[in-house]
Design an enzyme around this catalytic site. Structure first.
Site, PDB file in Angstrom:
ATOM      1  N   LYS A 138     -10.029   8.290   6.786  1.00 31.37           N
ATOM      2  CA  LYS A 138     -10.147   6.852   7.027  1.00 31.37           C
ATOM      3  C   LYS A 138      -9.041   6.317   7.948  1.00 31.37           C
ATOM      4  CE  LYS A 138     -13.718   6.943   4.395  1.00 31.37           C
ATOM      5  NZ  LYS A 138     -13.645   8.323   3.831  1.00 31.37           N
TER       6      LYS A 138
HETATM    7  C1  LIG Z   1     -19.015   4.239   3.704  1.00 36.52           C
HETATM    8  C2  LIG Z   1     -18.194   4.902   2.640  1.00 36.52           C
HETATM    9  N1  LIG Z   1     -18.189   4.380   1.399  1.00 36.52           N
HETATM   10  C3  LIG Z   1     -17.448   4.922   0.421  1.00 36.52           C
HETATM   11  C4  LIG Z   1     -16.672   6.036   0.634  1.00 36.52           C
HETATM   12  C5  LIG Z   1     -15.947   6.644  -0.518  1.00 36.52           C
HETATM   13  O1  LIG Z   1     -14.569   6.676  -0.366  1.00 36.52           O
HETATM   14  P1  LIG Z   1     -13.695   7.816  -1.089  1.00 36.52           P
HETATM   15  O2  LIG Z   1     -13.820   9.060  -0.285  1.00 36.52           O
HETATM   16  O3  LIG Z   1     -12.308   7.223  -1.035  1.00 36.52           O
HETATM   17  O4  LIG Z   1     -14.183   7.954  -2.469  1.00 36.52           O
HETATM   18  C6  LIG Z   1     -16.634   6.599   1.906  1.00 36.52           C
HETATM   19  C7  LIG Z   1     -15.788   7.785   2.154  1.00 36.52           C
HETATM   20  O5  LIG Z   1     -16.086   8.712   2.782  1.00 36.52           O
HETATM   21  C8  LIG Z   1     -17.427   6.031   2.938  1.00 36.52           C
HETATM   22  O6  LIG Z   1     -17.461   6.546   4.158  1.00 36.52           O
END
Ligand SMILES: Cc1ncc(COP(=O)(O)O)c(C=O)c1O
Length: 446
Positions: free
Chosen positions: A218
């Site tokens: 991210k």
């Molecule tokens: C659009 C979206 N929502 C939610 C997430 C979930 O985040 P995390 O990987 O921190 O659980 C991601 C992560 O890849 C994502 O790209």
């Protein structure tokens, strides 16, 4: 496929440099940097704040010997910078989505409208809360299509999960207006768009609740981590209790089980002070990280504008783009495959294991029809919950297979995704432009 040939024979290439895929000299031989935007910027600032937590021997956020309040400071600075009344840091974006669903009291009998270009966590949060995902198509912004959203709203619709995909919002203003007109809760998933905005308003300020992710891929990262923001005081109390053990905490950081208005079931998704220290240092760098990506991305886009056979994602507000991805569209899947192979031969690749230049069909669980647990309606429990819950029988005819969303399917077939590292040099940018121009020059004329 025969990689010597573009999909249809083009007779226009004699004046051009020989493509590397046909034995010519590649544009570059050094791999591009890893995509992972925030990771490149981890430095003394992160080390100093993490050290502070370690030296204090106080890695838990709610109490301890010499609390450094890293997570508190992260939340406070986030609110100050982006204008949110409330922010709560959590252990991941996935956890944040589940907490958001429960905070809004979603469950069996409810449907949540979600775009077909998303991440598996979006669907997981809906299904685990007992609600039903209702798929909505995207438009040329690669985000939820407001017109299809309006068409899909039905008697069981309770909430919309709008996902700001690949770094930039689509038509979030129109989606917010539709939600308001229909009395639907709006959840913004800003996991891929921290630091992005739409016409001057930071993402996360359009919905009732919004989530961010600080996972390694991210815009800013603490390895793992996430954040929820919201406006409403009561909703925020629920969010705080839910992310923890289901109860609020006292001033001393102890669980308060007495208050009857907030006795819930917690997700155990607190952020540690170590992650908080990393995230705080990264948050302070976020404008620089996104600025670097946005700048490089739009220089590349300007440098390849108007090329035959190549079109781009529509970004309604380029100034608010956080910049981590360039999405391109080719004539068809065959051409997209060849284009990626030819670019990779020109040296438009990252280090081993990176996903610098791929077709959008290779973009895994970002597409609804690539998620087996959705297509097959899998359950975590033996009774098939939530698909078999009587209150969800309204959704028995819903489809999640390829073919359900025509625009998504087409974008997936024809799309190519190029990641924009946050540390591209001028030479890297020039090489990417050069390679795309060279390869696009060999595409057949429409
Ligand atoms: C659009 C979206 N929502 C939610 C997430 C979930 O985040 P995390 O990987 O921190 O659980 C991601 C992560 O890849 C994502 O790209």
């Amino acid at each position: 496929m025969n990689s010597d040939m573009p999909p249809a024979q083009a007779a226009h290439t004699s004046h051009q440099e020989e493509l590397a895929i046909r034995g010519g000299k590649p544009v570059r031989t050094l791999p591009l940097p890893w995509e992972l935007p925030g990771a490149h910027w981890i430095d003394e600032e992160e080390r100093a704040l993490v050290d502070q937590v370690v030296k204090a021997r106080s890695p838990f956020r709610f109490y301890g010997p010499d609390l450094q309040h890293m997570v508190d400071r992260l939340e406070q600075e986030w609110c100050e910078t982006y204008g949110h009344p409330h922010a709560l840091a959590v252990s991941s974006g996935t956890a944040a989505l589940s907490i958001a669903m429960s905070a809004l009291e979603l469950g069996p009998g409810d449907e949540v409208l979600v775009p077909g270009y998303l991440w598996v966590s979006c669907v997981a949060a809906i299904v685990r809360t007992g609600a039903i995902p209702r798929l909505v198509d995207i438009d040329d912004s690669f985000c939820m299509d407001p017109e299809d959203l309006a068409r899909k709203i039905g008697p069981h619709s309770r909430a919309v999960l709008c996902v700001h995909m690949s770094g930039a919002p689509g038509h979030i203003d129109q989606i917010a207006a539709i939600c308001q007109a229909h009395g639907l809760k709006l959840i913004e998933d800003c996991a891929q768009a921290a630091g992005a905005s739409f016409k001057g308003t930071p993402v996360g300020r359009f919905g009732h609740v919004a989530i961010f992710s600080f996972q390694l891929n991210k815009n800013m990262t603490s390895g793992e981590g996430g954040l929820l923001v919201c406006k409403d005081d009561v909703l925020f109390e629920r969010i705080v209790a839910l992310h923890d053990l289901g109860y609020p905490r006292t001033e001393e950081g102890r669980l308060d089980t007495i208050r009857e208005d907030c006795q819930l079931w917690g997700y155990g998704a607190r952020m540690s002070e170590l992650a908080g220290a990393m995230a705080l240092a990264q948050k302070r760098k976020l404008p620089a990280i996104t600025g670097a990506m946005r700048n490089a991305k739009w220089r590349i886009r300007d440098g390849i504008q108007g090329l035959n056979g190549l079109s781009f994602r529509h970004v309604p507000d380029p100034a608010g783009d956080s910049g981590p991805f360039l999405l391109m569209q080719l004539a068809d899947s065959h051409t997209a495959d060849w284009f990626v192979e030819a670019l990779r031969a020109e040296g438009i690749v990252g280090p081993a294991g990176s996903l610098a230049c791929i077709t959008m069909r290779q973009w895994g669980l970002h597409w609804y029809c690539n998620i087996p647990s959705l297509v097959e309606r899998r359950s975590n429990s033996r009774d098939g919950f939530p698909w078999t819950h009587p209150a969800n029988s309204f959704a028995n005819g819903y489809s999640y297979e390829a073919g359900t969303l025509p625009v998504c399917d087409e974008m997936r077939e024809r799309g190519v995704i190029l990641t924009i590292a946050s540390v591209l040099t001028d030479q890297d940018v020039e090489d990417v432009i050069h390679a795309i121009r060279k390869v696009a020059g060999a595409l057949p004329h429409a």
